[in-house]
Design a protein around this motif. Structure first.
Motif, short mmCIF file in Angstrom:
data_model
loop_
_atom_site.label_atom_id
_atom_site.label_comp_id
_atom_site.label_asym_id
_atom_site.label_seq_id
_atom_site.Cartn_x
_atom_site.Cartn_y
_atom_site.Cartn_z
N GLU A 12 1.16 -1.01 23.19
CA GLU A 12 2.00 0.33 23.59
C GLU A 12 1.32 1.46 22.95
N SER A 13 1.52 2.48 23.60
CA SER A 13 1.08 3.80 23.15
C SER A 13 2.35 4.50 22.65
N LEU A 14 2.55 4.89 21.58
CA LEU A 14 3.76 5.59 21.10
C LEU A 14 3.47 6.83 19.87
N LYS A 15 4.30 7.49 19.95
CA LYS A 15 4.15 8.54 19.01
C LYS A 15 4.50 7.95 17.49
N MET A 16 3.56 8.35 16.70
CA MET A 16 3.55 7.85 15.21
C MET A 16 3.60 8.94 14.20
N ALA A 17 4.46 8.76 13.00
CA ALA A 17 4.46 9.64 11.92
C ALA A 17 4.19 8.80 10.88
N TYR A 18 3.26 8.97 10.05
CA TYR A 18 2.97 8.36 8.88
C TYR A 18 2.59 9.06 7.62
N THR A 19 3.46 8.76 6.59
CA THR A 19 3.23 9.45 5.39
C THR A 19 3.13 8.51 4.27
N ASP A 20 2.11 8.80 3.43
CA ASP A 20 1.83 8.04 2.19
C ASP A 20 1.66 8.84 0.75
N ASP A 21 2.57 8.95 -0.11
CA ASP A 21 2.43 9.86 -1.31
C ASP A 21 1.75 9.00 -2.60
N GLY A 22 1.43 7.88 -2.29
CA GLY A 22 0.70 6.96 -3.24
C GLY A 22 1.77 6.13 -3.78
N ARG A 23 3.05 6.01 -3.53
CA ARG A 23 3.88 5.34 -3.95
C ARG A 23 4.99 4.93 -3.15
N ILE A 24 5.22 6.08 -2.09
CA ILE A 24 6.45 5.64 -0.95
C ILE A 24 5.61 5.77 0.22
N VAL A 42 8.71 1.94 2.50
CA VAL A 42 8.65 0.91 1.49
C VAL A 42 8.35 1.77 0.08
N GLU A 43 8.43 1.40 -0.97
CA GLU A 43 8.07 1.82 -2.25
C GLU A 43 7.49 0.85 -3.09
N ASP A 44 6.33 1.25 -3.76
CA ASP A 44 5.77 0.37 -4.61
C ASP A 44 6.59 0.10 -5.86
N PHE A 45 6.64 -1.07 -6.25
CA PHE A 45 7.53 -1.44 -7.75
C PHE A 45 6.86 -0.94 -8.80
N VAL A 46 7.82 0.03 -9.55
CA VAL A 46 7.30 0.18 -10.91
C VAL A 46 8.23 0.00 -12.03
N SER A 47 7.99 -0.80 -12.78
CA SER A 47 9.18 -1.35 -13.83
C SER A 47 9.43 -0.22 -14.71
N PRO A 48 10.74 0.08 -14.80
CA PRO A 48 11.15 1.11 -15.92
C PRO A 48 10.65 0.69 -17.37
N LEU A 49 10.07 -0.37 -17.61
CA LEU A 49 9.45 -0.59 -19.02
C LEU A 49 7.86 -0.41 -18.69
N ASP A 50 7.52 0.09 -17.77
CA ASP A 50 5.97 0.17 -17.55
C ASP A 50 5.59 1.78 -17.84
N SER A 51 5.22 1.80 -18.91
CA SER A 51 4.94 3.09 -19.72
C SER A 51 3.65 3.94 -18.79
N THR A 52 2.93 3.10 -18.27
CA THR A 52 1.66 3.61 -17.42
C THR A 52 2.13 4.10 -16.06
N GLY A 53 3.11 3.46 -15.58
CA GLY A 53 3.29 3.94 -14.20
C GLY A 53 2.56 3.43 -12.96
N GLN A 54 1.72 2.29 -13.37
CA GLN A 54 0.83 1.84 -12.47
C GLN A 54 1.16 0.72 -11.50
N GLY A 55 2.49 0.34 -11.98
CA GLY A 55 3.13 -0.61 -11.17
C GLY A 55 2.42 -1.99 -11.03
#
Length: 201
Positions: free
Chosen positions: A117-129, A142-155
């Motif tokens: 099916e062809s439908l209108k789409m809206a896609y966003t990606d800020d690198g984490r969400i 969805v949101e990539d998981f980053v532990s509060p104990l991860d000082s690098t923020g790399q996830g």
């Protein structure tokens, strides 16, 4: 004729976290009796059979057995309404596996093609969400998981996966509703993966 597409992707399924299907190359069963999943691909740049396809999004939804390698998948493809007929045909051939590439390997597992099916789409990606809205058929955040104990923020990342990319970021969904092709579910709070992807054949 050679083709290439690249951009970002994310997926959501009804496994609790770190879907075993993906981590095992489809050889370990999902957390539930059926695996209900949606994969959203945003093509940032690409050319297929001489057709430019950058800026378009494709969403694949599927219902499969717990052990995905058993086959018998029910699959539907949602195409960006912004695509011209020529672009839709080109992307349909890539994501349907007819032109080779990663999706070709999944084709033998599909028991029922529910349609496109062809439908209108809206896609966003800020690198984490990552978010996609496809008409009234799909609404996933969805949101990539980053532990509060991860000082690098790399996830949290898993590597050596292969499909749809070699290294995926693990995460979880806050919204995950699908209602299309006779497939209806709400996977909010369940597993997600995301990654940049680059395919060619």
């Amino acid at each position: 004729m050679p083709w290439h597409v690249e951009g970002t992707y994310f997926e959501n399924c009804n496994c609790d976290m770190a879907c075993p299907c993906t981590l095992s190359g489809l050889t370990a069963p999902a957390d539930n009796e059926r695996c209900n999943l949606a994969l959203a691909f945003h093509v940032e740049t690409g050319e297929v059979n001489g057709v430019e396809v950058g800026g378009l999004t494709v969403c694949v939804v599927a219902d499969t057995p717990a052990l995905m390698s058993d086959g018998g998948w029910k699959v539907g493809v949602l195409m960006d309404a912004a695509a011209s007929a020529e672009q839709a045909e080109a992307l349909g051939a890539v994501f349907g596996g007819q032109l080779g590439g990663p999706m070709e390997g999944l084709a033998p597992l599909i028991g029922e093609m529910a349609g496109m099916e062809s439908l209108k789409m809206a896609y966003t990606d800020d690198g984490r969400i990552h978010q996609v809205q496809v008409g009234s058929a799909v609404d996933i955040v969805v949101e990539d998981f980053v532990s509060p104990l991860d000082s690098t923020g790399q996830g949290v990342k898993v590597s050596g996966v292969g499909f749809p990319a070699d290294t995926l970021a693990a995460g979880t969904s806050s919204t995950a509703r699908v209602d299309v092709f006779g497939m209806t579910w709400d996977n909010s709070g369940k597993n997600s993966y995301s990654a940049p992807f680059a395919w060619s054949a």
